[in-house]
Structure formats: structure tokens, C-alpha cells
Design a protein around this motif. Structure first.
Motif, PDB file in Angstrom:
ATOM      1  N   ILE A   1      -1.679  11.479   4.467  1.00  0.00           N
ATOM      2  CA  ILE A   1      -0.600  12.443   4.685  1.00  0.00           C
ATOM      3  C   ILE A   1       0.667  11.989   3.947  1.00  0.00           C
ATOM      4  O   ILE A   1       1.785  12.172   4.418  1.00  0.00           O
ATOM      5  CB  ILE A   1      -0.313  12.670   6.190  1.00  0.00           C
ATOM      6  N   CYS A   2       0.469  11.406   2.770  1.00  0.00           N
ATOM      7  CA  CYS A   2       1.586  10.983   1.911  1.00  0.00           C
ATOM      8  C   CYS A   2       2.644  12.091   1.823  1.00  0.00           C
ATOM      9  O   CYS A   2       2.334  13.272   1.774  1.00  0.00           O
ATOM     10  CB  CYS A   2       1.048  10.665   0.511  1.00  0.00           C
ATOM     11  N   GLN A   3       3.869  11.659   1.798  1.00  0.00           N
ATOM     12  CA  GLN A   3       5.015  12.561   1.738  1.00  0.00           C
ATOM     13  C   GLN A   3       4.888  13.626   0.642  1.00  0.00           C
ATOM     14  O   GLN A   3       5.358  14.740   0.792  1.00  0.00           O
ATOM     15  CB  GLN A   3       6.255  11.698   1.459  1.00  0.00           C
ATOM     16  N   LEU A   4       4.231  13.280  -0.446  1.00  0.00           N
ATOM     17  CA  LEU A   4       4.142  14.226  -1.558  1.00  0.00           C
ATOM     18  C   LEU A   4       3.170  15.372  -1.283  1.00  0.00           C
ATOM     19  O   LEU A   4       3.186  16.382  -1.972  1.00  0.00           O
ATOM     20  CB  LEU A   4       3.719  13.508  -2.848  1.00  0.00           C
TER      21      LEU A   4
ATOM     22  N   GLN B   1      -0.989   9.757  -3.392  1.00  0.00           N
ATOM     23  CA  GLN B   1      -0.644   8.506  -2.717  1.00  0.00           C
ATOM     24  C   GLN B   1       0.502   7.861  -3.487  1.00  0.00           C
ATOM     25  O   GLN B   1       0.276   7.238  -4.524  1.00  0.00           O
ATOM     26  CB  GLN B   1      -1.849   7.567  -2.660  1.00  0.00           C
ATOM     27  N   CYS B   2       1.717   8.003  -2.949  1.00  0.00           N
ATOM     28  CA  CYS B   2       2.869   7.429  -3.659  1.00  0.00           C
ATOM     29  C   CYS B   2       2.955   5.934  -3.425  1.00  0.00           C
ATOM     30  O   CYS B   2       3.448   5.189  -4.253  1.00  0.00           O
ATOM     31  CB  CYS B   2       4.158   8.129  -3.234  1.00  0.00           C
ATOM     32  N   GLY B   3       2.486   5.489  -2.247  1.00  0.00           N
ATOM     33  CA  GLY B   3       2.494   4.066  -1.940  1.00  0.00           C
ATOM     34  C   GLY B   3       3.805   3.556  -1.382  1.00  0.00           C
ATOM     35  O   GLY B   3       3.897   2.388  -1.008  1.00  0.00           O
ATOM     36  N   SER B   4       4.810   4.416  -1.316  1.00  0.00           N
ATOM     37  CA  SER B   4       6.096   3.902  -0.832  1.00  0.00           C
ATOM     38  C   SER B   4       6.737   4.774   0.232  1.00  0.00           C
ATOM     39  O   SER B   4       7.830   4.462   0.691  1.00  0.00           O
ATOM     40  CB  SER B   4       7.059   3.708  -2.007  1.00  0.00           C
ATOM     41  N   CYS B   5       6.102   5.859   0.642  1.00  0.00           N
ATOM     42  CA  CYS B   5       6.695   6.674   1.705  1.00  0.00           C
ATOM     43  C   CYS B   5       6.306   6.086   3.064  1.00  0.00           C
ATOM     44  O   CYS B   5       5.440   5.220   3.177  1.00  0.00           O
ATOM     45  CB  CYS B   5       6.269   8.137   1.580  1.00  0.00           C
ATOM     46  N   TYR B   6       6.940   6.588   4.084  1.00  0.00           N
ATOM     47  CA  TYR B   6       6.699   6.121   5.462  1.00  0.00           C
ATOM     48  C   TYR B   6       5.217   6.200   5.823  1.00  0.00           C
ATOM     49  O   TYR B   6       4.647   5.281   6.408  1.00  0.00           O
ATOM     50  CB  TYR B   6       7.536   6.999   6.395  1.00  0.00           C
ATOM     51  N   HIS B   7       4.580   7.309   5.444  1.00  0.00           N
ATOM     52  CA  HIS B   7       3.169   7.496   5.807  1.00  0.00           C
ATOM     53  C   HIS B   7       2.264   6.533   5.040  1.00  0.00           C
ATOM     54  O   HIS B   7       1.371   5.916   5.610  1.00  0.00           O
ATOM     55  CB  HIS B   7       2.740   8.950   5.533  1.00  0.00           C
ATOM     56  N   CYS B   8       2.494   6.427   3.743  1.00  0.00           N
ATOM     57  CA  CYS B   8       1.686   5.488   2.954  1.00  0.00           C
ATOM     58  C   CYS B   8       1.853   4.067   3.484  1.00  0.00           C
ATOM     59  O   CYS B   8       0.886   3.317   3.603  1.00  0.00           O
ATOM     60  CB  CYS B   8       2.090   5.540   1.479  1.00  0.00           C
ATOM     61  N   LEU B   9       3.081   3.710   3.829  1.00  0.00           N
ATOM     62  CA  LEU B   9       3.344   2.327   4.229  1.00  0.00           C
ATOM     63  C   LEU B   9       2.740   1.989   5.580  1.00  0.00           C
ATOM     64  O   LEU B   9       2.463   0.836   5.873  1.00  0.00           O
ATOM     65  CB  LEU B   9       4.854   2.061   4.241  1.00  0.00           C
TER      66      LEU B   9
HETATM   67 ZN   LIG Z   1       3.292   8.367   0.107  1.00  0.00          ZN
END
Ligand SMILES: [Zn+2]
Ligand SMILES: [Zn+2]
Length: 473
Positions: free
Chosen positions: A177-180, A163-171
């Protein structure tokens, strides 16, 4: 556990501090992972421990590709986090890469981006030395200079889902499905350690787990405050339990209202976690479906109100579920609950599909379709009009559904990576379910082994003679 020389936290920290004081700055490899997480943007000093640790490392093809090896940790840079492993789940999805056996290849379906994590190896990774496993729990031993989420000494879950917290999916609320998540191709991985001969060693999916240390990045780390045992915490924080509890209690993909009817297709560790989640969420009817008798027995123990054997029910399985989920009345004007169409019974408000393909033939009972396609089709068709299907199984092939039902049957489908769990929000909550005695981890962790016995336990997972297995150090 006994702590080998040089592995104690104090020793490690002393060495780390000394290295940091020396101001060693280290560059790391390129690729998407480097952009996304580690040292490409590093400004602070690296932490150099010079530490060696034991890890199950895969390389090459065929049985015997995974061996217990001594590896030497590389400098800890950027947002890297080093975790002393306490427990790791032996996930069924890694049977192929760990044991070096191949399932029949999918037909007509491109390999998913994260296939290395969930099934066969990807081209390019076979020749890489890869620490197997994808996640676990443990205690933070070292952090890179940019890490904010945790400190040395914290107990953490290394989540199978980042969970990066800043990608399109997280936001937009889809951290599952976090970008990472998909950034674990051969070119994305960066070395975290070295073999004695200098061969670079990588962590499977940037996390590893079947080793004394997990060398990962901040985005995969979830702090958990808990005094629970390694077995109990390791189980509830495992990828499978997180997915099962996520599907039933996260609300990301579907809301499970108390008093609802739930069907769980496939009662492995993920499905049995979904059964428990349905119970915790207050479902009134919980139907566990699995060909393996032992699994049906556990389903009843952890919360199912009914269990069904797909081999016994055959073509009648969907009708049976629809009958068991019928309301007390289907009279018009009297709160009638029916199929909303031309079918029998009512159908489950929520169906969690957790069957997937058999990687190798079970030594206990096998289901009617080893590809996992039939259980997935049935899962869709046993949902009520207006109901919800969350699929989590890794199947082989292409799914066909009755077009009429698919088009206007009112069923909502969600592809349930991690069951929609949002790691930072949900995993601490799942741990609270454990603390409150609502989640039963021991019913799932039916095999617990130490570092040396991982391959034998993996065979038990592969042949389904255990619900799942944990490596506990
Ligand atoms: Zn993310
Ligand atoms: Zn997994």
C-alpha cells in the motif's frame, strides 16, 4: 518480433545519447506524481528519443473509446524508465475502462483512490488520452538521469503496485500500500507522450502496458533476472499472480504454515495463483470454490485438493468447507480441532477471497451474487477460529457479517492489496518459483494475443471464457 524502423534499441540509444549530449533539460507537469516521482526534482539532462510507438489509448466514453494509436514519446527525465513491452496481462479490473462499458455503480461506498486502475474511470480522466494496462514485463530501453534501480538492457517487471521504499507504509513493511499507489488521480498524472495532433498522452496509473513501450517511473520497476519466455514471465509477474502468490507466500498479511487448510473463494487468475501459492507453501487441504466449471478443473490441475461449486452448495457452502477442513479428531485432550465455538467443523486456517463483482454477466456460469458481497461474507465465515481471511476482490456494496463472529470469533481479516506482496522483495522470489517449475503460468494464460488483437481478447476476459489473457509482443 519484428522491430519497426526507429524502434531498435541501438537506434534508440544513439538518438538518446545524442540528445543527452546536447544537454536538453526538460520540465514536466505538476501534481502529486510530479512531486512523488518524476521531473520536478530533475537535475540531469533529459533523454530525448523522438521515438513513436503504438499504444491502446482510451479517451471519451462508451464502446470504442480505446483505439490503437501512434504516439510520440516525450523526453525521459528524472526517475522515468522506458520499457520495451514483452508481455502485459489483460486484467479483469480494467474491463470497464478498456471496453467502455459501465458496471452498476457502487451503493453507499466512495470510489477508492485508485479506481482508475481497478474499475471505472474517475471524473476527470475520461477526457484524457490514457494508455491502458497496468504493468507488464519488458526490457529497459531508456532511463532518466536519476534512475538507480535499473540500467538500459535490464529485463524488468513493471509492477502494478509501486514501491518507493521511503513512505510510511513501505517503511513499516507494507509496500503493498505504498503511498504512490493511490496517486493516480487526473491531477497526479503527467504526460509521457503526444498524439499526432499534440494531445498529451498519459499512462494509466503511471505505468500503462497495452503498448509497445511502457513509460513509467523507477518506483514501479522491479528488476528480474530471467530467461523465461514472455508468456511465462509475463504471467508470473502480472498483478493477479503477484497478488495470489503474495497472499499465500509473502507472509506480510498471514503466515501459511505447512500442513494448513486453505480455501480460495473465486478461481480466476488471482485465485488460481493463490491455489498454487498454497500448494507451494505446503498446505495439505486446498479448496477451490468457483461457479465456472472450467476454472474448477484448472484449480484441480494446479493444486487444489477439493473444488466446490457455490451454485450447487448454496447455503451449505460454509458448512462444506468447515467439514472438509475438520481435523482427524475433535476429541478433547487429543489434539482436537474444531470451530472453537458453536459452529460445525473446523474452518480454513487461511481463506483467500478472490471473487469480486462481475463487471458484465459471464457467458459461462455465474455465481449466486454478481456484486461479490456474498462470496466475501462466506469467505469470512469459512475461516477457522484463529484463522485468517485475506480479501482481494473488487466488490460492489457494503458487507454485513454476524456481529458475534466478527467481534469475538478470532478471525483476522486483512485487506489484501496485491495480497500483501512487497514488490522488490517478493516478485524476484515468484520468478524463482517459475524457474523451479513450481508455478504453472500456462494454466492461467489461456489466451495469448499480439498488439492488434487486444480488444477481442479483452472481451473474452470480460465474459470469462478464458482464465485470463496476455498481450505478448
Ligand atoms: Zn512507498
Ligand atoms: Zn490488475
Amino acid at each position: 518480433m519484428t522491430v519497426p524502423d526507429g524502434l531498435s534499441r541501438r537506434g534508440l540509444l544513439k538518438k538518446g545519447a545524442a540528445a543527452a549530449a546536447a544537454g536538453a533539460a526538460v520540465a514536466a507537469g505538476g501534481g502529486l506524481a510530479a512531486q512523488a516521482s518524476p521531473a520536478a526534482q530533475t537535475s540531469g539532462p533529459a533523454v530525448i528519443t523522438g521515438r513513436t510507438f503504438r499504444a491502446w489509448v482510451s479517451r471519451g466514453t462508451g464502446p470504442g473509446r480505446t483505439k490503437l494509436q501512434d504516439v510520440k514519446l516525450r523526453p525521459v527525465t528524472g526517475r522515468m524508465v522506458v520499457v520495451r513491452t514483452e508481455a502485459t496481462n489483460l486484467c479483469y479490473s480494467n474491463v470497464g475502462v478498456v471496453l467502455g462499458i459501465q458496471a452498476a455503480p457502487p451503493t453507499g461506498v466512495a470510489a477508492p483512490a485508485n479506481a482508475a486502475a481497478v474499475g471505472g474511470t474517475l471524473a476527470g480522466t475520461d477526457s484524457m488520452a490514457l494508455i491502458q494496462g497496468h504493468g507488464g514485463i519488458g526490457v529497459v530501453e531508456a532511463v532518466g538521469p536519476e534512475v538507480r534501480r535499473v540500467q538500459v538492457g535490464d529485463r524488468v517487471c513493471v509492477s502494478g503496485t509501486p514501491q518507493c521504499g521511503s513512505c510510511y507504509h513501505c517503511l513499516r513493511g507494507r509496500a503493498d500500500i505504498c503511498q504512490l499507489l493511490g496517486r493516480n488521480l487526473a491531477s497526479d498524472l503527467i504526460p509521457v507522450a503526444d498524439l499526432g495532433d499534440g494531445t498529451p498522452v498519459y499512462s494509466n496509473s503511471h505505468i500503462g502496458g497495452l503498448s509497445e513501450l511502457m513509460v513509467t517511473w523507477e518506483e514501479w520497476i522491479v528488476p528480474v533476472v530471467s530467461k523465461a519466455s514472455n508468456v511465462d514471465l509475463g504471467m508470473v509477474c502480472s498483478c493477479v499472480s503477484v497478488a495470489g502468490l503474495g497472499a499465500t507466500t509473502s507472509g506480510t498479511l498471514a503466515t501459511l504454515a505447512p500442513g494448513s487448510a486453505v480455501a480460495v473463494v473465486g478461481c480466476g487468475p488471482l485465485g488460481l495463483s493463490a491455489v498454487q501459492g498454497a500448494r507451494i507453501a505446503g498446505a495439505s487441504t486446498i479448496i477451490g470454490i468457483d461457479p465456472i466449471r472450467m476454472r474448477r478443473d484448472v484449480a484441480m490441475k494446479v493444486g487444489a485438493t477439493h473444488v466446490l461449486d457455490p451454485n450447487v452448495e448454496g447455503d451449505k457452502l460454509i458448512d462444506r468447507v468447515r467439514a472438509l477442513t475438520a481435523g482427524p479428531t475433535n476429541r478433547t485432550w487429543s489434539g482436537g480441532r474444531d470451530s472453537g465455538g458453536r459452529r460445525s467443523g473446523a474452518g480454513a486456517d487461511l481463506v483467500v477471497e478472490a471473487a469480486g463483482a462481475e463487471f458484465v454477466r459471464s457467458k459461462l456460469e455465474s455465481g449466486p451474487d454478481p456484486t461479490g458481497i456474498l462470496p466475501m461474507q462466506q469467505a469470512y465465515q469459512m475461516a477457522s477460529a484463529g484463522g485468517h481471511v485475506i480479501t482481494t476482490g473488487l466488490v460492489r456494496g457494503t458487507i454485513a457479517l454476524p456481529a458475534f463472529l466478527f467481534a469475538i470469533g478470532g478471525v483476522t481479516h486483512s485487506g489484501g492489496q496485491a495480497g500483501g506482496a512487497n514488490p522488490m522483495r517478493d516478485i524476484p522470489r515468484f520468478v524463482e518459483m517459475l524457474h523451479a517449475g513450481r508455478f504453472d503460468p500456462k494454466a492461467l494464460a489461456t489466451r495469448v494475443v499480439g498488439l492488434r488483437d487486444v480488444l477481442g481478447a479483452y472481451e473474452e476476459v470480460a465474459y470469462r471464457t478464458t482464465i485470463t489473457a496476455l498481450m505478448v509482443l
